[in-house]
Design an enzyme around this catalytic site. Structure first.
Site, PDB file in Angstrom:
ATOM      1  N   TYR A  45      -4.372   3.419  -2.457  1.00  9.65           N
ATOM      2  CA  TYR A  45      -2.928   3.391  -2.199  1.00  9.65           C
ATOM      3  C   TYR A  45      -2.603   4.182  -0.949  1.00  9.65           C
ATOM      4  O   TYR A  45      -3.384   5.016  -0.476  1.00  9.65           O
ATOM      5  CB  TYR A  45      -2.139   3.923  -3.397  1.00  9.65           C
ATOM      6  CG  TYR A  45      -2.240   5.416  -3.638  1.00  9.65           C
ATOM      7  CD1 TYR A  45      -1.336   6.303  -3.037  1.00  9.65           C
ATOM      8  CD2 TYR A  45      -3.221   5.947  -4.466  1.00  9.65           C
ATOM      9  CE1 TYR A  45      -1.414   7.663  -3.262  1.00  9.65           C
ATOM     10  CE2 TYR A  45      -3.306   7.304  -4.700  1.00  9.65           C
ATOM     11  CZ  TYR A  45      -2.403   8.162  -4.095  1.00  9.65           C
ATOM     12  OH  TYR A  45      -2.488   9.524  -4.314  1.00  9.65           O
ATOM     13  N   CYS A  46      -1.409   3.903  -0.407  1.00  6.82           N
ATOM     14  CA  CYS A  46      -0.890   4.637   0.754  1.00  6.82           C
ATOM     15  C   CYS A  46       0.637   4.570   0.678  1.00  6.82           C
ATOM     16  O   CYS A  46       1.199   4.234  -0.362  1.00  6.82           O
ATOM     17  CB  CYS A  46      -1.430   4.054   2.062  1.00  6.82           C
ATOM     18  SG  CYS A  46      -0.995   2.315   2.316  1.00  6.82           S
ATOM     19  N   THR A  47       1.314   4.882   1.762  1.00 11.08           N
ATOM     20  CA  THR A  47       2.775   4.962   1.737  1.00 11.08           C
ATOM     21  C   THR A  47       3.439   3.616   1.467  1.00 11.08           C
ATOM     22  O   THR A  47       4.247   3.477   0.552  1.00 11.08           O
ATOM     23  CB  THR A  47       3.299   5.532   3.069  1.00 11.08           C
ATOM     24  OG1 THR A  47       2.667   6.777   3.331  1.00 11.08           O
ATOM     25  CG2 THR A  47       4.808   5.729   3.024  1.00 11.08           C
ATOM     26  N   GLY A 102       1.517   0.408   1.991  1.00  9.17           N
ATOM     27  CA  GLY A 102       0.545  -0.642   1.732  1.00  9.17           C
ATOM     28  C   GLY A 102      -0.354  -1.028   2.876  1.00  9.17           C
ATOM     29  O   GLY A 102      -1.416  -1.618   2.664  1.00  9.17           O
ATOM     30  N   ILE A 155       3.293   3.346  -2.266  1.00  6.81           N
ATOM     31  CA  ILE A 155       4.070   4.276  -3.091  1.00  6.81           C
ATOM     32  C   ILE A 155       5.541   3.874  -3.154  1.00  6.81           C
ATOM     33  O   ILE A 155       6.179   3.948  -4.210  1.00  6.81           O
ATOM     34  CB  ILE A 155       3.944   5.707  -2.524  1.00  6.81           C
ATOM     35  CG1 ILE A 155       2.488   6.174  -2.563  1.00  6.81           C
ATOM     36  CG2 ILE A 155       4.837   6.678  -3.288  1.00  6.81           C
ATOM     37  CD1 ILE A 155       2.211   7.365  -1.659  1.00  6.81           C
TER      38      ILE A 155
END
EC number: 1.14.-.-
Length: 350
Positions: free
Chosen positions: A199-201, A203, A228
């Site tokens: 995951y990241c901020t 995508g 997220i």
């Protein structure tokens, strides 16, 4: 011939934005698709965006587009329609709407053509960036968090992870995405039989990272759809427990969105619970660090007594001291000290 870049000073633009009465909506989006002529696409999009009073940061490359922008609320639907009809590849594109938004995230539009929309450092002609892992929606994310066979991998930088992350997520300690990719492969070898959830901020990083992991022999790879931001929004809408703890760092003037009430980080000066990033007020420093209100008052917004003393000097003396000094803002890393970066707010493409 239309002007395809900004000609007004940052100070004037910021003052103009702050004086606006109409609220704005902060939006982020990305799309990996082939752009034959990035410069022509950039110039055409610039005219579309400026006509709608869009501010923000947009990167284009042969591999696609990456954008964080601010749109007047009255023009959001028009923006959506014009973006969707600009190129068939953008039709129906998911737009991540900010979770917390004061409308002051950007005050100028900057659009740049780059080699990559995310600097990944990958130089392997056999790498297929389209062979990505499977998407996870909010309910699936929560189910995976309860699965002992799943390992969550945070594909953000250390300063992002420090203020917020998913429960028990592994940090890949690095300062840039390009440093993380080989480290992720190395660190996860011992978990090769596990379900890998990245995951990241928003995508964009975890999508490419999922393809990189599959390229390196990992078969059970997922990534969170929309990152997220999308996870938290959908979980709240669906009445699901939000399992992200703390704050989500964002790459604009807000520097963060509150996801949960927990404060998991600490002031870099006194150690008090705090998760508010700021830049050192000394123009010769601009260190990105976490500072509590008490220390902000004590050090006048600076990261150290030395910077506080320098800030108190006459402006001419400050300029003299800055001359010839390594010009590049820095990011605080508790384990490694000050790290060079090119922007006060770190570049989301790094």
């Amino acid at each position: 011939m239309p002007v395809l870049h900004n000609r007004i000073s940052n100070d004037e633009l910021k003052a103009k934005m702050l004086a606006e009465s109409e609220p704005r909506t902060t939006i982020s989006f990305y799309k990996y698709f082939t752009i034959a002529s990035p410069q022509q696409t950039r110039d055409a999009l610039y005219q579309v965006f400026t006509a709608l009073d869009v501010f923000g940061r947009v990167y284009l490359a042969h591999e696609g587009i990456n954008a964080q922008i601010s749109v007047p609320q009255s023009k959001v639907e028009t923006f959506r329609q014009q973006l969707y009809t600009f190129d068939p590849a953008l039709d129906g594109l998911r737009l991540n709407i900010a979770l917390e938004d004061d409308g002051k995230s950007f005050w100028v539009l900057r659009m740049k053509v780059r080699d990559r929309i995310v600097a990944d450092g990958i130089d392997d002609p056999t790498f297929d960036a389209s062979n990505v892992g499977d998407y996870l929606k909010a309910a699936d994310v929560n189910a995976m968090l309860d699965d002992p066979d799943a390992v969550f991998i945070d594909m953000r930088n250390h300063y992002e992870y420090e203020v917020g992350h998913f429960e028990n997520a592994l940090e890949i300690p690095a300062d840039t995405f390009r440093e993380q990719l080989p480290k992720a492969v190395e660190m996860l070898r011992e978990h090769a039989d596990k379900k890998i959830v990245m995951y990241c901020t928003g995508g964009i990083r975890c999508e490419k990272a999922s393809a990189w992991m599959k390229h390196n022999g990992f078969n059970k790879v997922w990534h969170i759809e929309g990152g997220i931001i999308e996870y938290a929004r959908r979980a709240r809408e669906q009445g699901l427990p939000v399992r992200f703890i703390g704050k989500n760092f964002v790459f604009d003037e807000r520097m963060g969105e509150r996801i949960s009430d927990e404060v998991i980080a600490h002031c870099h000066q006194c150690g008090a619970p705090c998760d508010s990033h700021t830049n050192c007020k000394n123009d010769g420093c601009h260190l990105l660090f976490i500072q509590c209100p008490k220390c902000a008052s004590k050090f006048n917004g600076c990261c150290s007594e030395q910077c506080c003393e320098e800030l108190a000097l006459p402006e001419e003396e400050q300029r003299r001291r800055r001359a010839g000094r390594e010009n590049g803002n820095k990011i605080f890393n508790k384990s490694r000290g000050r790290l060079n970066s090119k922007l006060s707010i770190p570049d989301p493409a790094e």
